[in-house]
Design an enzyme around this catalytic site. Structure first.
Site, PDB file in Angstrom:
ATOM      1  N   GLY A   1      -2.325   3.619   7.018  1.00  0.00           N
ATOM      2  CA  GLY A   1      -2.893   4.112   8.272  1.00  0.00           C
ATOM      3  C   GLY A   1      -4.349   4.515   8.163  1.00  0.00           C
TER       4      GLY A   1
ATOM      5  N   VAL B   1       0.872  -1.181   0.000  1.00  0.00           N
ATOM      6  CA  VAL B   1       0.000   0.000   0.000  1.00  0.00           C
ATOM      7  C   VAL B   1       0.906   1.227   0.000  1.00  0.00           C
ATOM      8  CG1 VAL B   1      -1.726   1.343   1.298  1.00  0.00           C
ATOM      9  CG2 VAL B   1      -1.872  -1.166   1.252  1.00  0.00           C
TER      10      VAL B   1
ATOM     11  N   TYR C   1      -1.740  -8.956  10.231  1.00  0.00           N
ATOM     12  CA  TYR C   1      -2.407 -10.124   9.649  1.00  0.00           C
ATOM     13  C   TYR C   1      -3.208 -10.901  10.709  1.00  0.00           C
ATOM     14  CZ  TYR C   1       0.116  -9.260   5.316  1.00  0.00           C
ATOM     15  OH  TYR C   1       0.595  -8.688   4.153  1.00  0.00           O
TER      16      TYR C   1
END
Lengths: 179, 179
Positions: free
Chosen positions: B122, B116, B157
């Site tokens: 964030g 990303v 994760y």
């Protein structure tokens, strides 16, 4: 260990063979002459035209849960590498080992479903099967070879050059009901 | 978080969109009316016709080592699932996230290259990207979704439902010079 000395390639088009715990590497012809054609030999094959019932029998022998053959066929079709290990005696052959790898054909491969028939374990054949897998994946220029190892086989894979959690990298599995 | 409220599907044929941290899920039409068509939106796509230079730029932005584009193209071609995340504003779009998975199309999938853009981190977008990956893999009836996580993203994760070392299973990597 004389049992495993007579290892050679009986089917060059689809198979490759590596010597197993033999002090000197003999050429197929020498091995053939020394042991005779009715001797048992171990053959490795990348040919994925497997008898799925024979594969199921092998997986049964190590106590794996049965999986739908339709899905097994699909998984084999879409694996990057499928390696089978056979005991050959004369014209008969028996499936005694199997492994496969998924891959992006470029960077990564992940090895799944490593199985050796219980009667053939403890003779270095699992190691030979894995070395064959690594050799083929390296030949295809795959740099990152990975797997997920059950606790009792971590040392087995370590001896083959696999490192658990390198630089703290964690293998993770998603569970449908976890979140 | 109003920035991320106007999320809807602008290209139904190739893309799917999920709401991001929006208190109520709005239909595309409602979101469109509320925010106007020139608002920024986040779009997810499974279409793998990516501009590889744009992808390289994204990977540069997070400091990844450059990889030969020829191999990147091959890896994308042979991935089971390729998911890209875009910021769209009017008719312009910008690649801000990417992930892909290898698979045997039957049992297992392994997620690689989750990225990303730093400017978009964030805000829950990495989570959204991964949820999209999981949703698609589950839709394809893949039961075993795996990945290898760097230490600093294990908790990320875990929050998504991934478990490290389940039942002691270890992720292992083979290194050419280890043995």
């Amino acid at each position: 260990m004389s049992f495993w000395k007579s290892i050679f390639n009986s089917s060059p088009s689809a198979s490759t063979v590596i010597p197993l715990e033999s002090p000197s590497q003999s050429s197929p012809t020498e091995a053939d002459q020394r042991n005779g054609t009715s001797e048992r030999r171990i053959v490795f094959s990348k040919d994925r035209a497997l008898d799925l019932y024979e594969l199921e029998e092998l997986c049964d022998a190590v106590g794996w849960s049965r999986r739908p053959l339709r899905k097994v066929r699909k998984a084999i079709q879409h694996s990057f590498l499928v390696m089978s290990m056979w005991e050959e005696r004369g014209t008969s052959r028996r499936l005694i080992g199997f492994s496969r790898a998924t891959s992006d054909h470029a960077f990564n491969a992940t090895i799944w479903d490593v199985v050796v028939h219980p009667k053939f374990q403890g003779r270095g054949l699992g190691k030979a099967l894995m070395q064959q897998m690594i050799r083929e994946l390296r030949r295809e220029d795959i740099s990152n070879i990975t797997l997920f190892a059950d606790p009792h086989v971590v040392s087995f894979y370590s001896e083959l050059g696999f490192t658990p959690d390198p630089e703290g990298i964690k293998g993770m599995f998603w569970y449908p009901n976890a979140k």
